[in-house]
Design a protein around this motif. Sequence first.
Motif, PDB file in Angstrom:
ATOM      1  N   THR B 159       0.772  -2.216   3.248  1.00 48.95           N
ATOM      2  CA  THR B 159       0.824  -2.248   1.782  1.00 48.95           C
ATOM      3  C   THR B 159       2.141  -2.829   1.271  1.00 48.95           C
ATOM      4  O   THR B 159       2.326  -2.949   0.058  1.00 48.95           O
ATOM      5  N   ALA B 160       3.057  -3.184   2.200  1.00 53.59           N
ATOM      6  CA  ALA B 160       4.253  -3.908   1.790  1.00 53.59           C
ATOM      7  C   ALA B 160       3.970  -5.402   1.743  1.00 53.59           C
ATOM      8  O   ALA B 160       4.887  -6.199   1.543  1.00 53.59           O
ATOM      9  N   SER B 161       2.719  -5.769   1.978  1.00 51.99           N
ATOM     10  CA  SER B 161       2.309  -7.174   1.869  1.00 51.99           C
ATOM     11  C   SER B 161       1.557  -7.353   0.557  1.00 51.99           C
ATOM     12  O   SER B 161       0.549  -6.671   0.302  1.00 51.99           O
ATOM     13  N   LEU B 162       2.036  -8.255  -0.263  1.00 49.44           N
ATOM     14  CA  LEU B 162       1.383  -8.500  -1.552  1.00 49.44           C
ATOM     15  C   LEU B 162      -0.043  -9.006  -1.352  1.00 49.44           C
ATOM     16  O   LEU B 162      -0.952  -8.657  -2.114  1.00 49.44           O
ATOM     17  N   SER B 163      -0.228  -9.793  -0.278  1.00 46.61           N
ATOM     18  CA  SER B 163      -1.562 -10.340  -0.014  1.00 46.61           C
ATOM     19  C   SER B 163      -2.566  -9.218   0.259  1.00 46.61           C
ATOM     20  O   SER B 163      -3.705  -9.243  -0.236  1.00 46.61           O
ATOM     21  N   VAL B 164      -2.141  -8.257   1.072  1.00 47.97           N
ATOM     22  CA  VAL B 164      -3.014  -7.118   1.360  1.00 47.97           C
ATOM     23  C   VAL B 164      -3.359  -6.375   0.063  1.00 47.97           C
ATOM     24  O   VAL B 164      -4.514  -6.028  -0.194  1.00 47.97           O
ATOM     25  N   ASN B 165      -2.346  -6.170  -0.748  1.00 43.92           N
ATOM     26  CA  ASN B 165      -2.570  -5.421  -1.989  1.00 43.92           C
ATOM     27  C   ASN B 165      -3.476  -6.180  -2.950  1.00 43.92           C
ATOM     28  O   ASN B 165      -4.250  -5.566  -3.694  1.00 43.92           O
ATOM     29  N   ILE B 166      -3.386  -7.488  -2.914  1.00 47.74           N
ATOM     30  CA  ILE B 166      -4.296  -8.292  -3.753  1.00 47.74           C
ATOM     31  C   ILE B 166      -5.738  -8.094  -3.279  1.00 47.74           C
ATOM     32  O   ILE B 166      -6.668  -7.945  -4.088  1.00 47.74           O
ATOM     33  N   GLY B 167      -5.910  -8.059  -1.958  1.00 49.76           N
ATOM     34  CA  GLY B 167      -7.253  -7.803  -1.418  1.00 49.76           C
ATOM     35  C   GLY B 167      -7.786  -6.456  -1.860  1.00 49.76           C
ATOM     36  O   GLY B 167      -8.969  -6.305  -2.194  1.00 49.76           O
ATOM     37  N   LEU B 168      -6.914  -5.439  -1.872  1.00 43.12           N
ATOM     38  CA  LEU B 168      -7.334  -4.106  -2.314  1.00 43.12           C
ATOM     39  C   LEU B 168      -7.570  -4.074  -3.823  1.00 43.12           C
ATOM     40  O   LEU B 168      -8.537  -3.469  -4.308  1.00 43.12           O
ATOM     41  N   ALA B 169      -6.679  -4.756  -4.548  1.00 36.82           N
ATOM     42  CA  ALA B 169      -6.816  -4.762  -6.006  1.00 36.82           C
ATOM     43  C   ALA B 169      -8.067  -5.520  -6.438  1.00 36.82           C
ATOM     44  O   ALA B 169      -8.605  -5.259  -7.525  1.00 36.82           O
ATOM     45  N   ALA B 170      -8.545  -6.416  -5.582  1.00 39.72           N
ATOM     46  CA  ALA B 170      -9.783  -7.130  -5.909  1.00 39.72           C
ATOM     47  C   ALA B 170     -10.939  -6.139  -6.044  1.00 39.72           C
ATOM     48  O   ALA B 170     -11.828  -6.312  -6.891  1.00 39.72           O
ATOM     49  N   TRP B 171     -10.931  -5.117  -5.218  1.00 38.06           N
ATOM     50  CA  TRP B 171     -11.961  -4.078  -5.324  1.00 38.06           C
ATOM     51  C   TRP B 171     -11.825  -3.337  -6.651  1.00 38.06           C
ATOM     52  O   TRP B 171     -12.841  -3.012  -7.298  1.00 38.06           O
ATOM     53  N   ALA B 172     -10.586  -3.060  -7.037  1.00 34.68           N
ATOM     54  CA  ALA B 172     -10.384  -2.390  -8.321  1.00 34.68           C
ATOM     55  C   ALA B 172     -10.884  -3.277  -9.458  1.00 34.68           C
ATOM     56  O   ALA B 172     -11.543  -2.796 -10.401  1.00 34.68           O
ATOM     57  N   PHE B 173     -10.609  -4.581  -9.363  1.00 36.56           N
ATOM     58  CA  PHE B 173     -11.077  -5.545 -10.374  1.00 36.56           C
ATOM     59  C   PHE B 173     -12.603  -5.513 -10.477  1.00 36.56           C
ATOM     60  O   PHE B 173     -13.173  -5.415 -11.572  1.00 36.56           O
ATOM     61  N   LEU B 174     -13.248  -5.565  -9.308  1.00 35.63           N
ATOM     62  CA  LEU B 174     -14.720  -5.551  -9.304  1.00 35.63           C
ATOM     63  C   LEU B 174     -15.257  -4.250  -9.892  1.00 35.63           C
ATOM     64  O   LEU B 174     -16.240  -4.247 -10.646  1.00 35.63           O
TER      65      LEU B 174
END
Lengths: 176, 333
Positions: B159-174
């Motif tokens: 979770t210190a990777s912004l890319s990983v967090n973007i992948g997780l936040a994509a679920w929140a977006f959906l």
Amino acid sequence: MNLPILAADGAANPVSFQALPAITAFVVFGVVLFVLAKFVWPTIAKGLDDRNHKIVSEIKAAEDARAAAKAAQAEFEKSLASAREEAANMIKQARADAQRVADELKARNDQELAEKVARANADIEAARKSAVAELQAQSAALATEIAGKILRRQVNDQDNQRLVQESLKELATSRR
Amino acid sequence: MTLLLASGADPLGHVLDKSSAFSGVFGTDIPLSVVSLVIGGVIALAGLFFAAGRIRTGPESQGHRRYVTEGRLAQLVEVLVDGLYTQMLEPVMGARLAKTWLPFLLSTFFFVLTLNLMGMVPLMDMQEILHAFGGHAPEGEQAGADAKHALIWIGGTATASLSVNIGLAAWAFLAIQWQSIRELGVGGWLEHLAGGKELVQNKGLWFVVPIIFLVEVLGLVIKPAALAIRLFANMVGGHTLMATLMLFGAMAATLGVAAVSGISLVAGVAAVAISFMELFVAFLQAFVFMFLTAVFISQMAHHDEHHDEEHGHGEHHGSESAAAHSPGAVHGH
């Protein structure tokens, strides 16, 4: 010491976007979400619901039992008070009955005693009267006899004494 | 401390994502965050399956004990699930919405928490220490790699990777958009993005609609982006602080043994203290990620009511403004 802050050895730019980690995160989380939503969360939710229902039903049962116990206690205390009152009345009644019986017995005994005394007095009076009557009859007979004897001969003091003695003997004989 | 120094005296080197030794195996760049994500997913599933087995009602042969959760992990999971639902999600979202989204939100929390906690285990440092002590370097070392550095198979904070967090936040977006469309319908959703029914139908303000639409669309992206950036920044910041503290001794290497020892001792104690705080931050950031997702979802569930209220007061707010009142509105309704 030289500390390169941003150009870390082998490390990516902290704010650069890499597709592989992002896609992996999306896919792995999707799999985790699917499996958890399908198998884990329903199990946990059911376990918690079962326990909640159990706790609620146990609390309700305990409250019902407490209410029932309270009602039973009230009923018992009511019965106890009633029993005490009844017992007190019974004791009071028993005492009254005993007193009444005792009074009746005493009155009857007094009456019987008075009757017996009266009967005894009557018997005594009758016996006395009978004795007096018999004594009078005997005395009359004896006097008649003595008079007859006197008439047959002159009696002196000795004769007189003897006649009295004889008469007394006859009287004693006749009374026996 | 010299080991840390030898293994790369760069605090960010221990924090930011980098290639794993699996890159050599698969012939393509496999970042450590990808390895951590896969392992984290497995650990989260295994731990939660284990906990669910303990939390579930046991067979009747166990008597009253069948309702008791035994085991610390299961009890911890139970407390977290119960506390998050009854103390946080239900008051904010309402019972209906909270129950609908509970699996998604709890999965988010526990997955992010697992990744955060994995970052607390110094796996990367252990491999470097083993390498520095002369342990057998893994075979298949990449050509051109510095022989002084160990091959790192696993470690770091995903979770210190912004890319990983973007992948997780994509679920929140959906999730947020799914809830919007479910509540408003596609037409209603687009109408909402355009500023609401009254604004769309007001021909005199037609020129405002594209501006509002643009702002709202940006808002759709900014909300999950804020989740990703917040998590990334907190994880990177805390771990960088810890790594920096641990490097203080190495920085003082030229001052002599006594100075190095003293500074290392103080820095070590401070790093341990910060570790406790990081442990708290690991939970806190997982909670914040989940909670804000819940707040964003709940905003969309009651959006119409907010608009009605706001319009009734003769004023119009953007979605962020409506969001600020959402929890209260949920309570109110």
